[in-house]
Design an enzyme around this catalytic site. Sequence first.
Site, PDB file in Angstrom:
ATOM      1  CB  SER A   1      -1.584  -2.065   6.387  1.00 19.74           C
ATOM      2  OG  SER A   1      -1.328  -0.970   5.542  1.00 19.74           O
TER       3      SER A   1
ATOM      4  CG  ASP B   1      -2.054  -4.279  -1.375  1.00 19.15           C
ATOM      5  OD1 ASP B   1      -2.176  -3.059  -1.585  1.00 19.15           O
ATOM      6  OD2 ASP B   1      -1.892  -4.767  -0.251  1.00 19.15           O
TER       7      ASP B   1
ATOM      8  CG  HIS C   1      -3.926  -2.522   1.478  1.00 24.09           C
ATOM      9  ND1 HIS C   1      -2.646  -3.019   1.627  1.00 24.09           N
ATOM     10  CD2 HIS C   1      -4.152  -1.740   2.572  1.00 24.09           C
ATOM     11  CE1 HIS C   1      -2.115  -2.555   2.748  1.00 24.09           C
ATOM     12  NE2 HIS C   1      -3.011  -1.780   3.341  1.00 24.09           N
TER      13      HIS C   1
END
Length: 467
Positions: free
Chosen positions: A274, A376, A408
Amino acid sequence: MPSQMILPITNLHPSHSLLEKPNSTSDDDPITITTTTTTTNSLLFEDEKAISIKPLLSRTLSYTNTNTSTTTTTSATHYQQRRRRIASENSLSSLSSSSPDRRNSFGHDVGHAASETFLITRLSWKLLKYLGVGYKWITRFLALSCYSFLLFPGFFQVGYYYFFSSQVRRSIVYGDQPRNRLDLYLPKNNDGPKPVIAFVTGGAWIIGYKAWGCLLGQQLSERDIIVACIDYRNFPQGTMSDMVKDASQGISFVCNNIAEYGGDPDRIYLMGQSAGAHIAACTLVEQAINEAGEGESTSWSVSQIKAYFGLSGGYNLFKLVDYFHSRGLYRSIFLSIMEGEKSLERFSPEVVVQNPNIRNAVSLLPPIILFHGTADYSIPFDASKSFAETLQRVGVKAESILFEGKTHTDLFLQDPMRGGRDKMFEDLVGIIHAGDADAIAKDAVAPPRRRLVPEFMLQLARRVSPF
């Protein structure tokens, strides 16, 4: 013959450069010194806080009380009563095995956690001044609370492992900032140098913390891979350039010191998840530019990184700033993190690598593999796909591996907590162990990972996840 003792030295001398001679500050790191006179023991007590040490592999030593002098014996005996422990020859992890030192180490960890809690609380109040109290942040907070509650059985088990496993070396200092710490996850066996992943955790540049990588570290260490989870300053404690600087220092520590923990310095991989994927990518590109420039002084080299793995990352901030604004990471806050609109280009690796003036630097980049889920909605999967295609156009070996229907958090949390086997993890391990016949053979017979959270709770967590 002089007697030998293992004396734990805990603090670093301020005159030593951490980049020139990095050191672990764990209370469990031993240093062997020979005591022969009263003067030697006296100097040890006076200078204990001023000696920097280097973490060493364990070896078996025992105390033998000699009679060289009455004063020396008394001093040595007194010190033995305070610090006595025996290091095991079988495993590096046994450096923390003696119960008094485990209590001391745990007490140190609790104190460190308390100080960090205070710091995070103070920064959270400062952060609220930026965020304000709005509908989106209230709903995000409630969703996060529900999400954490549903995954609590898994978090509890992982947290227990983090604090009580002898395979975890916590809060090793790599720099001079308060957040310049990293955690090491070590395999149980030490039958040879192990491949290493330097991992930069995610957290929206705001709530990142090294312990977030515990689940990944635990599972990869079970496959004989060392994982170093690098902490870094978050916003508002620091901005993007501070995060890149911290990540670079952490990577430098790993490259220059991991052999002493059983790692193979010729098999080091860089990985981020991320926001951590973005930070790690920026760090890698910036390091390549520094190396390609004349007269640049660097403490680690891009050539030391065998490959870069990006998990659910974003690499072109121009395409993401408005998207993040719609998701609640408001434009004003995001630009503050990234040091203003003029810095968006500098911190967009996808844009930077297209600059024709840095072709020499781009040619230094290692192979880049980008993982992303197609479902995501925190960072769209197009971010990884577009970056991989851009890298290929400028001559870098790169690919994006997409996982259909994964969100995600699926790839990083829900799937690992589900147990069994998941495609992303197997792909990652397969790339790292490629060319190692023994490791591949072990992977083929490795037992499936155990389930940490019931399936219905995982499904509910997926639905309420704010990420």
